[in-house]
Write a protein that holds these residues in place. Structure first.
Motif, mmCIF file in Angstrom:
data_model
loop_
_atom_site.group_PDB
_atom_site.id
_atom_site.type_symbol
_atom_site.label_atom_id
_atom_site.label_comp_id
_atom_site.label_asym_id
_atom_site.label_seq_id
_atom_site.Cartn_x
_atom_site.Cartn_y
_atom_site.Cartn_z
ATOM 1 N N UNK A 214 61.461 104.778 138.910
ATOM 2 C CA UNK A 214 60.025 104.497 138.963
ATOM 3 C C UNK A 214 59.314 105.533 138.109
ATOM 4 N N UNK A 215 58.564 105.084 137.116
ATOM 5 C CA UNK A 215 57.845 105.998 136.229
ATOM 6 C C UNK A 215 56.351 105.857 136.486
ATOM 7 N N UNK A 216 55.705 107.009 136.761
ATOM 8 C CA UNK A 216 54.283 106.980 137.073
ATOM 9 C C UNK A 216 53.517 108.053 136.346
ATOM 10 N N UNK A 217 52.239 108.158 136.669
ATOM 11 C CA UNK A 217 51.402 109.176 136.041
ATOM 12 C C UNK A 217 51.136 108.877 134.573
ATOM 13 N N UNK A 218 50.736 109.913 133.856
ATOM 14 C CA UNK A 218 50.423 109.753 132.442
ATOM 15 C C UNK A 218 51.611 109.260 131.628
ATOM 16 N N UNK A 219 52.820 109.649 132.035
ATOM 17 C CA UNK A 219 53.976 109.243 131.233
ATOM 18 C C UNK A 219 54.208 107.733 131.294
ATOM 19 N N UNK A 224 54.139 102.110 128.662
ATOM 20 C CA UNK A 224 53.390 100.866 128.504
ATOM 21 C C UNK A 224 52.968 100.665 127.052
ATOM 22 N N UNK A 225 52.448 101.723 126.447
ATOM 23 C CA UNK A 225 52.013 101.637 125.047
ATOM 24 C C UNK A 225 53.183 101.311 124.122
ATOM 25 N N UNK A 226 54.363 101.832 124.455
ATOM 26 C CA UNK A 226 55.561 101.569 123.642
ATOM 27 C C UNK A 226 55.945 100.092 123.661
ATOM 28 N N UNK A 227 55.440 99.368 124.681
ATOM 29 C CA UNK A 227 55.698 97.926 124.766
ATOM 30 C C UNK A 227 54.530 97.108 124.213
ATOM 31 N N UNK A 235 45.461 109.042 129.022
ATOM 32 C CA UNK A 235 46.405 110.055 128.558
ATOM 33 C C UNK A 235 47.676 109.331 128.134
ATOM 34 N N UNK A 236 48.082 109.539 126.881
ATOM 35 C CA UNK A 236 49.230 108.806 126.360
ATOM 36 C C UNK A 236 49.776 109.511 125.129
ATOM 37 N N UNK A 237 51.088 109.661 125.057
ATOM 38 C CA UNK A 237 51.729 110.249 123.884
ATOM 39 C C UNK A 237 52.221 109.113 122.971
ATOM 40 N N UNK A 238 51.317 108.601 122.169
ATOM 41 C CA UNK A 238 51.663 107.465 121.303
ATOM 42 C C UNK A 238 52.803 107.809 120.355
#
Length: 394
Positions: A214-219, A224-227, A235-238
């Motif tokens: 289960x992946x949560x938080x900002x990571x 999600x963005x990678x998909x 907050x996202x590390x594009x």
């Protein structure tokens, strides 16, 4: 496991060098949280009951091999005496400890000054380790939180004395072995926090060792963005998109299911009581931030917990520090606690934010084991060898 415990040692009449972690918070010269001190009490009691004299080796702060008066362990003395229920004598220098005066020989417990005042400690200097070893007859490591450091008082000293794990170290190692070493399956891991980049080794190790992640938080936003999912101003590390996709592919190959939010809690500002709404994961407005997982995601996480036998938890599912964005973390933690109380789940958690989040949810006491070790807990979960543990192996 391949290391000895206090049960394997003859301590009668022995000086027992005991590495502890009493690096506690202090304000105005007073210990404000004595949790770490209280947790070493079973080891100290056991040593004394077996006829040994505990000589405590510990650090306080980061003096970098120099004497820094503000980092003296003297500040912990009263808290130690209260928590341990024994007389504790403070020894300012190694020379004083080596001279074995009448005072030091008659004391129930000795506390040596901050071991990191000596440059040989963090350098793991063999000559310094040998000098430390000369103060005792047996070595006990009860500081798992310092076990990821190859220092003189955690690794070097074991080359010169019979060595074993203290009760706190033993409990930690047994809990971690139950979680990752020889776990009951299925195993579920929860990994949350701000950034994927700080937990790459952890994620890479877990997807090959657990059944669901289960992946949560900002990571989670980065995954999600990678998909191709728009995460607005979250907050996202594009720049980590390729890495996130590699982790997902590795998980697919290993048969590990990755669980990401399917609904989200969004807001325009990160503030207590901020206006917010629950939306499907693909509907985040461009001017909003994802600050928590939604109720459908929590329901899915609960179902995964229901089917698990072992749970490892590191990091919150959302911005738990500020309500209402603590909902997912609190709900998932409460459910894990209920399963643990019912004897259906072995639950092990660790990491600073994790402990704070579980305490806040009121679930901490029900978990099978909660580690306060921080960096050492994380490195163990990453599959790394911890020098202070390896040094105890027979």
């Amino acid at each position: 496991m391949g290391w000895k415990t206090l049960d394997d040692m003859d301590l009668k009449g022995k000086r027992v060098l005991t590495r502890v972690d009493i690096n506690v918070p202090v304000k105005n010269g007073v210990v404000t949280d004595d949790t770490r001190i209280r947790r070493i009490a079973p080891t100290i009691d056991d040593i004394i009951a077996r006829g040994g004299k505990p000589i405590l080796l510990a650090h306080f702060g980061r003096p970098k091999g120099k004497v820094v008066l503000d980092m003296s362990l003297r500040v912990t003395l009263e808290a130690l005496r209260t928590a341990l229920g024994h007389s504790v004598t403070f020894v300012e220098t190694l020379e004083a400890a080596e001279n074995r005066t009448e005072e030091t020989q008659s004391a129930e417990v000795l506390l040596l000054e901050n071991i990191r005042f000596h440059p040989g400690e963090e350098a793991n200097d063999p000559a310094f380790a040998k000098r430390l070893a000369g103060l005792g007859d047996v070595y006990v490591n009860d500081a798992f939180s310092a076990a990821h450091r190859a220092h003189a008082s955690t690794e070097g000293i074991t080359h010169f004395l019979p060595s074993c794990a203290g009760r706190l170290m033993q409990a930690e190692l047994e809990a971690l072995d139950a979680a990752l070493g020889k776990p009951k399956r299925p195993v579920v891991a929860v990994v949350g926090g701000a950034k994927v980049s700080t937990k790459l080794d952890l994620l890479g190790n877990l997807v090959s060792r657990v059944d669901a992640l289960v992946i949560g938080g900002g990571m989670a936003n980065t995954f999600l963005a990678a998909q191709g999912i728009d995460v607005g101003k979250s907050l996202c590390e594009h720049e980590m998109a390729d890495t996130a996709r590699e982790i997902m592919e590795k998980a697919r190959t290993a048969g590990c299911e990755i669980i990401l939010p399917t609904d989200i809690v969004v807001a325009r500002e990160f503030a207590a009581g901020a206006e917010h709404e629950v939306l499907p994961v693909g509907a985040c407005p461009g001017d909003a931030m994802i600050l928590d997982a939604g109720p459908e995601t929590v329901k899915r996480v609960a179902e995964v917990f229901d089917g698990a036998k072992t749970l490892i938890w590191n990091g919150p599912l959302g911005a738990f520090e500020i309500p209402p964005f603590d909902m997912a973390t609190n709900a998932a933690a409460t459910h894990a606690a209920e399963l643990t109380r019912a004897g259906k789940l072995v639950s092990v958690a660790g990491g600073g934010d994790t402990v704070a989040a579980l305490n806040q949810s009121g679930s901490a006491e029900a978990f099978t084991y909660i580690s306060t070790a921080g960096g050492a807990f994380l490195e163990w979960m990453e599959g790394k060898t911890l020098p202070g543990v390896a040094a105890l192996e027979a």
